[in-house]
Design an enzyme around this catalytic site. Structure first.
Site, PDB file in Angstrom:
ATOM      1  N   CYS A  41     -36.433  12.429  85.471  1.00 32.93           N
ATOM      2  CA  CYS A  41     -37.351  13.368  84.838  1.00 32.93           C
ATOM      3  C   CYS A  41     -38.274  12.640  83.844  1.00 32.93           C
ATOM      4  O   CYS A  41     -39.125  11.866  84.258  1.00 32.93           O
ATOM      5  CB  CYS A  41     -36.569  14.515  84.202  1.00 32.93           C
ATOM      6  N   LEU A  42     -38.105  12.853  82.551  1.00 30.03           N
ATOM      7  CA  LEU A  42     -38.936  12.161  81.564  1.00 30.03           C
ATOM      8  C   LEU A  42     -38.760  10.650  81.681  1.00 30.03           C
ATOM      9  O   LEU A  42     -39.693   9.885  81.450  1.00 30.03           O
ATOM     10  CB  LEU A  42     -38.593  12.627  80.143  1.00 30.03           C
TER      11      LEU A  42
END
Length: 105
Positions: A41-42
């Protein structure tokens, strides 16, 4: 120093700008030292930012999810995503991406 003994690095997700610079440094360490890493994700977003800044020399590269007014956005906030609900909003599945002529992509 802390990462020298690692055989692999997990760059986790998160929300907002908190911890992003440390994640970028961990990605840079992994890239320069050829240590396998997995960005979730991030974590994947910061890997794109790190590469753009340090390999492509785009000093202002950032994600619009971190800085809405990024000078050089390399990751954009998907307009169909919620700007108020955090969590469960990951980039799942396919999404059409149009690459503009004369872009760096």
């Amino acid at each position: 120093k802390e990462l020298r003994c690692c055989h692999g690095i997990l760059i986790p997700g998160g929300f907002g700008a908190r911890g992003v610079q440390g994640k970028i440094l961990a990605v840079q360490y992994a890239r320069l030292n050829k240590v396998p890493f997995f960005g979730i994700c991030l974590g994947m977003q910061v890997s794109v930012i790190e590469y753009a800044r340090n390999v492509l020399h785009m000093e202002d590269a950032n994600s619009t999810e971190i800085d809405q007014h990024a000078e050089s956005p390399v990751v954009i906030f998907m307009p169909e995503g919620s700007k108020t609900h955090m969590g469960g909003t990951m980039r799942l599945g396919s999404r059409q991406t149009n690459i503009e002529e004369k872009s760096l992509a």
